[in-house]
Design an enzyme around this catalytic site. Structure first.
Site, PDB file in Angstrom:
ATOM      1  N   GLY A  12       0.898  -1.434   0.010  1.00 19.16           N
ATOM      2  CA  GLY A  12      -0.062   0.012  -0.049  1.00 19.16           C
ATOM      3  C   GLY A  12       0.894   1.271  -0.044  1.00 19.16           C
ATOM      4  O   GLY A  12       0.390   2.304   0.559  1.00 19.16           O
ATOM      5  N   SER A  13       2.057   1.299  -0.714  1.00 17.91           N
ATOM      6  CA  SER A  13       2.968   2.490  -0.519  1.00 17.91           C
ATOM      7  C   SER A  13       2.473   3.394  -1.465  1.00 17.91           C
ATOM      8  O   SER A  13       2.440   4.485  -1.296  1.00 17.91           O
ATOM      9  CB  SER A  13       4.452   2.196  -0.745  1.00 17.91           C
ATOM     10  OG  SER A  13       4.748   1.690  -2.167  1.00 17.91           O
ATOM     11  N   ASN A  14       1.777   2.936  -2.779  1.00 16.53           N
ATOM     12  CA  ASN A  14       1.218   3.831  -3.485  1.00 16.53           C
ATOM     13  C   ASN A  14      -0.164   4.475  -2.936  1.00 16.53           C
ATOM     14  O   ASN A  14      -0.270   5.772  -3.097  1.00 16.53           O
ATOM     15  CB  ASN A  14       0.839   3.123  -4.781  1.00 16.53           C
ATOM     16  CG  ASN A  14       1.914   3.351  -5.875  1.00 16.53           C
ATOM     17  OD1 ASN A  14       2.246   4.290  -6.472  1.00 16.53           O
ATOM     18  ND2 ASN A  14       2.743   2.061  -5.967  1.00 16.53           N
ATOM     19  N   ILE A  88     -10.785  -7.425 -12.698  1.00 20.20           N
ATOM     20  CA  ILE A  88     -11.998  -6.779 -12.349  1.00 20.20           C
ATOM     21  C   ILE A  88     -13.354  -7.199 -13.188  1.00 20.20           C
ATOM     22  O   ILE A  88     -13.252  -7.338 -14.287  1.00 20.20           O
ATOM     23  CB  ILE A  88     -11.907  -5.326 -12.755  1.00 20.20           C
ATOM     24  CG1 ILE A  88     -10.971  -4.934 -11.859  1.00 20.20           C
ATOM     25  CG2 ILE A  88     -13.421  -4.649 -12.235  1.00 20.20           C
ATOM     26  CD1 ILE A  88     -10.666  -4.791 -10.341  1.00 20.20           C
ATOM     27  N   ASN A 102      -6.012   1.668 -13.382  1.00 21.63           N
ATOM     28  CA  ASN A 102      -4.786   0.834 -13.025  1.00 21.63           C
ATOM     29  C   ASN A 102      -3.572   1.376 -13.254  1.00 21.63           C
ATOM     30  O   ASN A 102      -3.092   2.091 -14.143  1.00 21.63           O
ATOM     31  CB  ASN A 102      -4.932  -0.639 -13.503  1.00 21.63           C
ATOM     32  CG  ASN A 102      -3.776  -1.575 -13.063  1.00 21.63           C
ATOM     33  OD1 ASN A 102      -3.723  -1.607 -11.829  1.00 21.63           O
ATOM     34  ND2 ASN A 102      -3.441  -2.641 -14.027  1.00 21.63           N
ATOM     35  N   HIS A 104       0.612  -0.081 -13.738  1.00 24.66           N
ATOM     36  CA  HIS A 104       1.104  -1.223 -14.050  1.00 24.66           C
ATOM     37  C   HIS A 104       2.727  -0.870 -14.204  1.00 24.66           C
ATOM     38  O   HIS A 104       3.005  -0.077 -14.857  1.00 24.66           O
ATOM     39  CB  HIS A 104       0.793  -1.814 -15.352  1.00 24.66           C
ATOM     40  CG  HIS A 104       1.401  -3.476 -15.806  1.00 24.66           C
ATOM     41  ND1 HIS A 104       1.119  -4.555 -14.900  1.00 24.66           N
ATOM     42  CD2 HIS A 104       2.263  -3.677 -16.270  1.00 24.66           C
ATOM     43  CE1 HIS A 104       1.591  -5.455 -15.243  1.00 24.66           C
ATOM     44  NE2 HIS A 104       2.438  -4.974 -16.040  1.00 24.66           N
TER      45      HIS A 104
HETATM   46  C1  GRF Z   1       3.224  -1.329  -7.742  1.00 25.94           C
HETATM   47  O1  GRF Z   1       4.380  -1.451  -8.362  1.00 25.94           O
HETATM   48  C2  GRF Z   1       1.996  -1.222  -8.916  1.00 25.94           C
HETATM   49  O2  GRF Z   1       2.551  -0.877  -9.988  1.00 25.94           O
HETATM   50  C3  GRF Z   1       1.648  -2.669  -8.934  1.00 25.94           C
HETATM   51  O3  GRF Z   1       1.662  -3.100  -7.429  1.00 25.94           O
HETATM   52  C4  GRF Z   1       2.777  -2.292  -6.863  1.00 25.94           C
HETATM   53  C5  GRF Z   1       1.963  -2.066  -5.693  1.00 25.94           C
HETATM   54  O4  GRF Z   1       2.936  -1.434  -4.556  1.00 25.94           O
HETATM   55  N1  GRF Z   1       0.604  -2.860  -9.753  1.00 25.94           N
HETATM   56  P1  GRF Z   1       2.406  -0.867  -3.257  1.00 25.94           P
HETATM   57  O5  GRF Z   1       1.727  -1.881  -2.442  1.00 25.94           O
HETATM   58  O6  GRF Z   1       1.662   0.458  -3.615  1.00 25.94           O
HETATM   59  O7  GRF Z   1       3.849  -0.475  -2.482  1.00 25.94           O
END
Ligand code: GRF
Length: 192
Positions: A12-14, A88, A102, A104
């Protein structure tokens, strides 16, 4: 207020970056974290941020209502997939046409599809001696990593790069661009 739901099942860092980006936004807020994995790091992020969590299960997601009613009830207008590995279902794609995005960690259409996630992507990129890699942000349809592209950013694959170094660089690229692109997508929808 436009509310978005983040679907995530990893660290969940994003998600954390996106929540932070919209923290004081006047029109957009993160209203919900959707997760299919008990124990996932993103649940700690949700807890820290005091955000509601919808823990979903496979049968209902794929063969039931796809949780469409829950999302509507919570007035979710955009769905952001940030490390969510399930496909999905059509029910959800149809309920949110052009409203699911999404990210990727590769330059689609290369290195996408089922099983192409996390380090598997970076390993494949290195095995093919690619000169560059990057991120793709795209609309979601009912196929894996398939909908219309919105944005790409590239980095050079350098001698000595490993799946780990690529993963780090790609994550930085994601943090830099994903929140901003989500904001743009929402603005575009306002003006349609
Ligand atoms: C990211 O690299 C995203 O591109 C992929 O999953 C990863 C998620 O990383 N689809 P995080 O959980 O947000 O750290």
């Amino acid at each position: 207020m436009k509310q978005l739901a983040i679907f995530a099942s990893g660290t969940g860092s994003n998600a954390a970056r996106i929540i932070d980006y919209f923290r004081h936004h006047r029109e957009i807020k993160v209203g919900l974290i959707v997760c299919n994995k008990p124990g996932a790091g993103v649940l700690n992020v949700a807890e820290r941020e005091g955000l509601p969590v919808l823990l979903i299960e496979k049968e209902r997601f794929f063969r039931g209502d796809g949780y469409v009613e829950d999302l509507r009830r919570r007035e979710i207008g955009l769905i952001v997939l940030a490390g969510f590995l399930w496909k999905i279902p059509l029910t959800l794609v149809r309920a949110y046409p052009g409203k699911i995005v999404n990210i990727h960690p590769a330059l689609l259409p290369k290195y996408g599809g089922k099983g192409m996630y996390g380090r598997f992507v970076h390993e494949a990129v290195l095995a093919a001696s690619e000169k560059e890699t990057g991120i793709t942000i795209h609309y979601v349809d009912e196929l894996y990593d398939h909908g219309a592209p919105i944005f790409q950013a590239k980095i050079v694959v350098e001698p000595g790069d490993t799946p780990d170094t690529l993963a780090k660089k790609i994550h930085l690229l994601e943090y830099e661009h994903f929140p901003r692109i989500i904001e743009e997508v929402l603005h575009l929808q306002n003006h349609r």
